[in-house]
Design a protein around this motif. Sequence first.
Motif, PDB file in Angstrom:
ATOM      1  N   PHE A 116      -9.042  10.824   8.510  1.00 22.59           N
ATOM      2  CA  PHE A 116      -8.787  10.237   7.143  1.00 22.59           C
ATOM      3  C   PHE A 116      -9.852  10.544   6.390  1.00 22.59           C
ATOM      4  O   PHE A 116     -11.032   9.870   6.457  1.00 22.59           O
ATOM      5  CB  PHE A 116      -8.442   8.768   7.183  1.00 22.59           C
ATOM      6  CG  PHE A 116      -7.461   8.383   6.217  1.00 22.59           C
ATOM      7  CD1 PHE A 116      -6.164   8.414   6.384  1.00 22.59           C
ATOM      8  CD2 PHE A 116      -7.976   7.687   4.923  1.00 22.59           C
ATOM      9  CE1 PHE A 116      -5.296   7.968   5.454  1.00 22.59           C
ATOM     10  CE2 PHE A 116      -7.089   7.359   3.989  1.00 22.59           C
ATOM     11  CZ  PHE A 116      -5.643   7.518   4.377  1.00 22.59           C
ATOM     12  N   GLN A 148      -4.880   0.989  -2.775  1.00 21.48           N
ATOM     13  CA  GLN A 148      -4.072   1.879  -2.317  1.00 21.48           C
ATOM     14  C   GLN A 148      -4.585   2.828  -1.124  1.00 21.48           C
ATOM     15  O   GLN A 148      -3.685   2.862  -0.115  1.00 21.48           O
ATOM     16  CB  GLN A 148      -3.920   3.218  -3.409  1.00 21.48           C
ATOM     17  CG  GLN A 148      -3.336   2.849  -4.599  1.00 21.48           C
ATOM     18  CD  GLN A 148      -3.135   3.674  -5.807  1.00 21.48           C
ATOM     19  OE1 GLN A 148      -4.147   4.446  -5.783  1.00 21.48           O
ATOM     20  NE2 GLN A 148      -2.242   3.483  -6.800  1.00 21.48           N
ATOM     21  N   LEU A 149      -5.695   2.919  -0.930  1.00 22.49           N
ATOM     22  CA  LEU A 149      -6.260   3.244   0.474  1.00 22.49           C
ATOM     23  C   LEU A 149      -6.196   2.581   1.559  1.00 22.49           C
ATOM     24  O   LEU A 149      -5.577   3.089   2.497  1.00 22.49           O
ATOM     25  CB  LEU A 149      -7.854   3.690   0.162  1.00 22.49           C
ATOM     26  CG  LEU A 149      -8.609   4.386   1.165  1.00 22.49           C
ATOM     27  CD1 LEU A 149      -8.321   5.925   1.183  1.00 22.49           C
ATOM     28  CD2 LEU A 149     -10.325   4.387   0.791  1.00 22.49           C
ATOM     29  N   GLU A 151      -3.846   0.318   1.829  1.00 26.78           N
ATOM     30  CA  GLU A 151      -2.345   0.185   2.315  1.00 26.78           C
ATOM     31  C   GLU A 151      -2.115   1.724   3.108  1.00 26.78           C
ATOM     32  O   GLU A 151      -1.361   1.516   4.099  1.00 26.78           O
ATOM     33  CB  GLU A 151      -1.732   0.253   1.203  1.00 26.78           C
ATOM     34  CG  GLU A 151      -0.101  -0.166   1.250  1.00 26.78           C
ATOM     35  CD  GLU A 151       0.094  -1.100   2.487  1.00 26.78           C
ATOM     36  OE1 GLU A 151       1.159  -1.192   3.043  1.00 26.78           O
ATOM     37  OE2 GLU A 151      -0.553  -2.243   2.305  1.00 26.78           O
ATOM     38  N   ARG A 152      -2.618   2.826   2.426  1.00 26.47           N
ATOM     39  CA  ARG A 152      -2.220   4.155   3.182  1.00 26.47           C
ATOM     40  C   ARG A 152      -2.798   4.171   4.604  1.00 26.47           C
ATOM     41  O   ARG A 152      -2.441   4.672   5.592  1.00 26.47           O
ATOM     42  CB  ARG A 152      -2.851   5.415   2.441  1.00 26.47           C
ATOM     43  CG  ARG A 152      -2.006   5.652   1.202  1.00 26.47           C
ATOM     44  CD  ARG A 152      -2.737   6.845   0.467  1.00 26.47           C
ATOM     45  NE  ARG A 152      -2.963   8.003   1.170  1.00 26.47           N
ATOM     46  CZ  ARG A 152      -3.980   8.883   0.897  1.00 26.47           C
ATOM     47  NH1 ARG A 152      -4.731   8.757  -0.125  1.00 26.47           N
ATOM     48  NH2 ARG A 152      -4.029   9.926   1.648  1.00 26.47           N
ATOM     49  N   ILE A 153      -3.881   3.471   4.898  1.00 26.86           N
ATOM     50  CA  ILE A 153      -4.623   3.262   6.421  1.00 26.86           C
ATOM     51  C   ILE A 153      -3.556   2.374   7.058  1.00 26.86           C
ATOM     52  O   ILE A 153      -3.427   2.854   8.319  1.00 26.86           O
ATOM     53  CB  ILE A 153      -5.942   2.891   6.115  1.00 26.86           C
ATOM     54  CG1 ILE A 153      -6.924   3.735   5.568  1.00 26.86           C
ATOM     55  CG2 ILE A 153      -6.352   2.622   7.582  1.00 26.86           C
ATOM     56  CD1 ILE A 153      -8.265   3.435   5.401  1.00 26.86           C
ATOM     57  N   ARG A 154      -3.269   1.442   6.566  1.00 24.13           N
ATOM     58  CA  ARG A 154      -2.357   0.374   7.358  1.00 24.13           C
ATOM     59  C   ARG A 154      -1.232   1.101   7.520  1.00 24.13           C
ATOM     60  O   ARG A 154      -0.347   0.754   8.654  1.00 24.13           O
ATOM     61  CB  ARG A 154      -2.168  -0.785   6.400  1.00 24.13           C
ATOM     62  CG  ARG A 154      -1.534  -2.067   7.090  1.00 24.13           C
ATOM     63  CD  ARG A 154      -1.247  -3.190   6.138  1.00 24.13           C
ATOM     64  NE  ARG A 154      -0.755  -4.314   6.658  1.00 24.13           N
ATOM     65  CZ  ARG A 154       0.764  -4.486   6.684  1.00 24.13           C
ATOM     66  NH1 ARG A 154       1.360  -3.276   6.041  1.00 24.13           N
ATOM     67  NH2 ARG A 154       1.231  -5.362   7.044  1.00 24.13           N
ATOM     68  N   LYS A 155      -0.464   1.878   6.685  1.00 22.99           N
ATOM     69  CA  LYS A 155       0.717   2.572   6.894  1.00 22.99           C
ATOM     70  C   LYS A 155       0.820   3.219   8.316  1.00 22.99           C
ATOM     71  O   LYS A 155       1.901   3.802   8.838  1.00 22.99           O
ATOM     72  CB  LYS A 155       1.395   3.194   5.694  1.00 22.99           C
ATOM     73  CG  LYS A 155       1.943   2.343   4.744  1.00 22.99           C
ATOM     74  CD  LYS A 155       2.714   3.385   3.806  1.00 22.99           C
ATOM     75  CE  LYS A 155       3.524   2.366   2.820  1.00 22.99           C
ATOM     76  NZ  LYS A 155       3.806   3.010   1.722  1.00 22.99           N
ATOM     77  N   LEU A 156      -0.336   3.903   8.533  1.00 24.83           N
ATOM     78  CA  LEU A 156      -0.274   4.992   9.811  1.00 24.83           C
ATOM     79  C   LEU A 156       0.298   4.095  10.877  1.00 24.83           C
ATOM     80  O   LEU A 156       0.642   4.843  11.825  1.00 24.83           O
ATOM     81  CB  LEU A 156      -1.974   5.301  10.106  1.00 24.83           C
ATOM     82  CG  LEU A 156      -2.649   6.222   9.012  1.00 24.83           C
ATOM     83  CD1 LEU A 156      -3.976   6.474   9.148  1.00 24.83           C
ATOM     84  CD2 LEU A 156      -1.771   7.511   8.961  1.00 24.83           C
ATOM     85  N   LYS A 158       1.876   0.352  11.223  1.00 21.13           N
ATOM     86  CA  LYS A 158       1.840  -0.874  10.710  1.00 21.13           C
ATOM     87  C   LYS A 158       1.931  -1.948  11.935  1.00 21.13           C
ATOM     88  O   LYS A 158       2.350  -1.460  12.938  1.00 21.13           O
ATOM     89  CB  LYS A 158       3.202  -0.953   9.930  1.00 21.13           C
ATOM     90  CG  LYS A 158       3.211  -0.685   8.729  1.00 21.13           C
ATOM     91  CD  LYS A 158       4.250  -1.091   7.683  1.00 21.13           C
ATOM     92  CE  LYS A 158       4.254  -0.916   6.214  1.00 21.13           C
ATOM     93  NZ  LYS A 158       5.361  -1.067   5.754  1.00 21.13           N
TER      94      LYS A 158
END
Length: 186
Positions: A116, A148-149, A151-156, A158
């Motif tokens: 990432f 935002q960053l 949340e993008r990492i968390r979505k990898l 959940k």
Amino acid sequence: MSRIGKMPINIPESVKIEVSKGNEIKVKGPKGELTENVQPEIKIVIKGNVLTVERPTDLKRHKSMHGLYRMLIANMVEGVTNGYKIELEVIGVGYKVNSQGQKLELNIGFSHDIVFIIPQEVKVKTETVKGKPPVIILESHDKQLIGQLAERIRKLRKPEPYKGKGIKYKGEVIRRKAGKAAATEG
């Protein structure tokens, strides 16, 4: 009147705020510089070291923008003075994280590692302590970008409700499910 919109924003000594004719606001401080475009109807008034946001009418659109822009400006002032920090826990057997400069490598149960790339405005650190889950620490002066960053990492990956494995915010409570009930013989 908007409760949030009418609250004044105190400007610290180390922060400089400029409002251009096109209603672009620039906030400079020790941690960095942020800009935001404000709708032309919304008026920004600076008196001494206090900033207030005013709206022209009581239309629903003006009321919503009043509170929004006041909060955005307050977050900008807070960000350039103190900054923001978000911590993410990586929970799961064999899950690993590693950071090298602006690269974040995640080994979170897929067949491959996920690399990432973190923007320059955000500082990333990882901590791995034996007996505790690995932690990703994100620091920045821009609240929108860091949120935002994260949340993008968390979505990898959940957090899932059965075992609680995944990436979660530090302090976040995951509602757990019981899973399959044991077969009862009758």
